[in-house]
Write an enzyme that holds these catalytic residues in place. Sequence first.
Site, PDB file in Angstrom:
ATOM      1  CG  ASN B 209      -0.221   0.017   2.525  1.00  0.00           C
ATOM      2  OD1 ASN B 209       0.945   0.428   2.610  1.00  0.00           O
ATOM      3  ND2 ASN B 209      -0.889  -0.434   3.567  1.00  0.00           N
ATOM      4  CB  SER B 232      -2.861  -3.590 -13.043  1.00  0.00           C
ATOM      5  OG  SER B 232      -2.778  -4.485 -14.093  1.00  0.00           O
ATOM      6  CD  GLN B 254      -4.269  -7.113 -15.747  1.00  0.00           C
ATOM      7  OE1 GLN B 254      -3.699  -6.523 -14.851  1.00  0.00           O
ATOM      8  NE2 GLN B 254      -4.341  -8.447 -15.761  1.00  0.00           N
ATOM      9  CG  HIS B 257      -5.444  -6.911 -10.772  1.00  0.00           C
ATOM     10  ND1 HIS B 257      -5.050  -7.788  -9.813  1.00  0.00           N
ATOM     11  CD2 HIS B 257      -5.065  -7.469 -11.956  1.00  0.00           C
ATOM     12  CE1 HIS B 257      -4.443  -8.834 -10.365  1.00  0.00           C
ATOM     13  NE2 HIS B 257      -4.448  -8.669 -11.667  1.00  0.00           N
ATOM     14  CD  GLU B 322       1.182  -4.358 -14.895  1.00  0.00           C
ATOM     15  OE1 GLU B 322       0.066  -3.798 -14.832  1.00  0.00           O
ATOM     16  OE2 GLU B 322       1.614  -5.103 -13.998  1.00  0.00           O
ATOM     17  CG  HIS B 323      -0.454  -6.855 -18.497  1.00  0.00           C
ATOM     18  ND1 HIS B 323      -0.962  -6.094 -17.467  1.00  0.00           N
ATOM     19  CD2 HIS B 323       0.160  -7.910 -17.921  1.00  0.00           C
ATOM     20  CE1 HIS B 323      -0.667  -6.681 -16.309  1.00  0.00           C
ATOM     21  NE2 HIS B 323       0.018  -7.773 -16.543  1.00  0.00           N
ATOM     22  CG  ASP B 356      -1.734 -12.158 -14.784  1.00  0.00           C
ATOM     23  OD1 ASP B 356      -0.776 -11.410 -15.032  1.00  0.00           O
ATOM     24  OD2 ASP B 356      -2.919 -11.764 -14.703  1.00  0.00           O
ATOM     25  CG  HIS B 415      43.181  11.140  -9.412  1.00  0.00           C
ATOM     26  ND1 HIS B 415      42.822  11.825  -8.283  1.00  0.00           N
ATOM     27  CD2 HIS B 415      42.135  10.304  -9.684  1.00  0.00           C
ATOM     28  CE1 HIS B 415      41.603  11.430  -7.898  1.00  0.00           C
ATOM     29  NE2 HIS B 415      41.173  10.510  -8.730  1.00  0.00           N
TER      30      HIS B 415
END
Lengths: 425, 425
Positions: B209, B232, B254, B257, B322-323, B356, B415
């Site tokens: 969350n 999603s 989706q 979700h 996402e997908h 999935d 250096h």
Amino acid sequence: MKIITDSLESQLKQVSQRTAGLTDPKIEASVREIIENVQAKGDQALRDYEKKFDNVDLTSFRLSDQELTDALDSIDDDLREALEVAKANITSFHKKEIEYGFVDSEKPGVMRGQKVISIATVGLYVPGGTAAYPSSVLMNAIPAKLAGVNRLVMVTPPQKDGINKAVLAAAKLAGVDDVFQIGGAQAIAALAYGTESVPRVDKIFGPGNVFVATAKKMVFGQVAIDMIAGPSEIGVIADDSAKPAQVAADLLSQAEHDKRSRPILVTDSINLANAVSDEVEKQLQTLPREEIARAAVEDQGFIAVLPKVDDMFTLMNAIAPEHLEIQLPNPTDYLAQIKNAGSVFLGRYASEPLGDYVAGPNHILPTSGTARFSSPVGVYDFVKRTQFIQYTSDALAKEADYITKLARVEGLEGHARAIEAREEK
Amino acid sequence: MKIITDSLESQLKQVSQRTAGLTDPKIEASVREIIENVQAKGDQALRDYEKKFDNVDLTSFRLSDQELTDALDSIDDDLREALEVAKANITSFHKKEIEYGFVDSEKPGVMRGQKVISIATVGLYVPGGTAAYPSSVLMNAIPAKLAGVNRLVMVTPPQKDGINKAVLAAAKLAGVDDVFQIGGAQAIAALAYGTESVPRVDKIFGPGNVFVATAKKMVFGQVAIDMIAGPSEIGVIADDSAKPAQVAADLLSQAEHDKRSRPILVTDSINLANAVSDEVEKQLQTLPREEIARAAVEDQGFIAVLPKVDDMFTLMNAIAPEHLEIQLPNPTDYLAQIKNAGSVFLGRYASEPLGDYVAGPNHILPTSGTARFSSPVGVYDFVKRTQFIQYTSDALAKEADYITKLARVEGLEGHARAIEAREEK
């Protein structure tokens, strides 16, 4: 330098107590205001902040291509040659980091695969003043271009005498596409959200002061960021075969970067410990950046004496230094024992500044113990992956019951129904 | 569903205005207090917060190995078989992501290389309640173990009726080493800094969350984090050859979700647009999670109609879903046009829930447009790289002048002197 002869357990405990602090809420509040202003007012906010913080009146932010070409033409031949050699070696090393995808067709009717795709637009922050390093421009820009980044946008704070010519020359040599004269948190905000002049980028690279670092952390999620860079470290593991003057010089090469730099020697020899400590003091006295280096040596540095070779590596892996030199006979034999380090320098001739400039591996490395989980900047930082699958009707039918079972166990009936919508009737 | 027939330019403009917000300062202040308390008081702070937030009195946090074994024995045979099939397919896919280092010796006297080393200790956050997904445990744990992670530590909020058995079974199957019953920002703090019971980890994975996400962002730098997961998305590119009932079912898979999930169809067919819109309404009416899915469809979802195939891909690449499902004839032909997407589903039978659960590619994917710069979770997320170099005296002598030139241009005399300390006299 402070010489510690405590037990391994006691030293490990001290190392584990070093933690990165959370962001300062006061700085965060100032940076939040800057970010929100740049989001709301775009170029006008950038002009206002550059007036306020850098005391310059800018009409446009972008340098012309001619200015980059002129900078490259203006540097001396020795510098040009050194930059070209560095570019060639960095390129030949980083080419080996290029990654490819795959396709499999192991099961009848199933194709699965992964594509590696370059990130389209990348921002690179280059600090102003004495921390404007042409070598760092090469170290970020060359892997970006090898990865196939379309548009590589550099931002750097405006300077009264103009931007450092060597930095601009390196940008031109490495193929940077745009250079904008903006700095601070406002530059990070511009890269994250875009303005009328500055393109929105997908990922931001490069170090900066605490305002820049805080801004990067705050915009993380809107864009990707490379890392939160902390002070530099060098760890040297050496025994009696090492030359004290060389070990001391290498420790000082990192100490001179920043008062918060941490030079560390771990040795099984109290003689070497004493000799290096004396040499550090001697060399400090003629070092131009003595004040910075001395603060780093005295406040941050230490020499740990541990009698067993295995213990030296255990301690060093817990420290996870940015740079790690192994000055032991047959140094390559110890490669397997190194678990956490940004870059490793094997043997007497692999002095750390060799890696900073021309050897070819990257010099932008995980600092402050983050080598536990981070890598040097590489081609892999400028790409992302996309997976794909294709199934035939028969292939799906074979696995359909497993999918619907799992979906229903998870309470996701819609997922199960999407699979059942493919059942041939 | 809302059907949009605006021009490509107008639609691209709308997409570009979607930005991720900054963290809420009020939530950040609460999370800061929790993190600082866990740092200071360790286990006692965890007990206090679990009492306060989850209303449980814990004497110990860690589940015994027997509890995991019992959970695996307790699940039904069909679920066990589905999890085993998923594990086998996820393993065979992710094995192809294993990366190796390299060594080169292209120049006389110079060895350069890169080692790929697994991250030693990894934390995995698994949400409680209905969002406790056994499939997500497999998707994180399997690549971690393939990468060679030594200790994989799962944390999940305590539940009145005990932790979800399917989640524990998946943890056991996938080789999770420890399960601790702690949740929220306090669990993230424990993983980042360690307590008497909970080991400090090097990287934290898993969604949660807003308190969990804020805590992850705040401890970033002390540890690495996988990503800041957002809602999603599913994007479908389809033409008249697609079946409306299948497209609608995938969009709803989706949408169910989260109310903030975003189902998107891009098509060149107004007929398909209308038919899918009707099907979505029809299927919604019998969906158990109708309320959630309806909010997602009505508030977040849309159907874009664009006459040209190229434009459909331009818009979808800007969305970076996402997908991404390609429901066009010969879908594989379009693979080259996909620039930004987490996971791609080619053709009618590659329904999103297949990915999935059992196909094998990862289902933990970049959300909210972050596919512009992020990858699916993979073996590469559980490793880091270390470079190394070794030079002979002669090899160093050939490049010494370039190094000292660059060091002095950058104002780093120490250096240059470290290199000169190697000159043979």
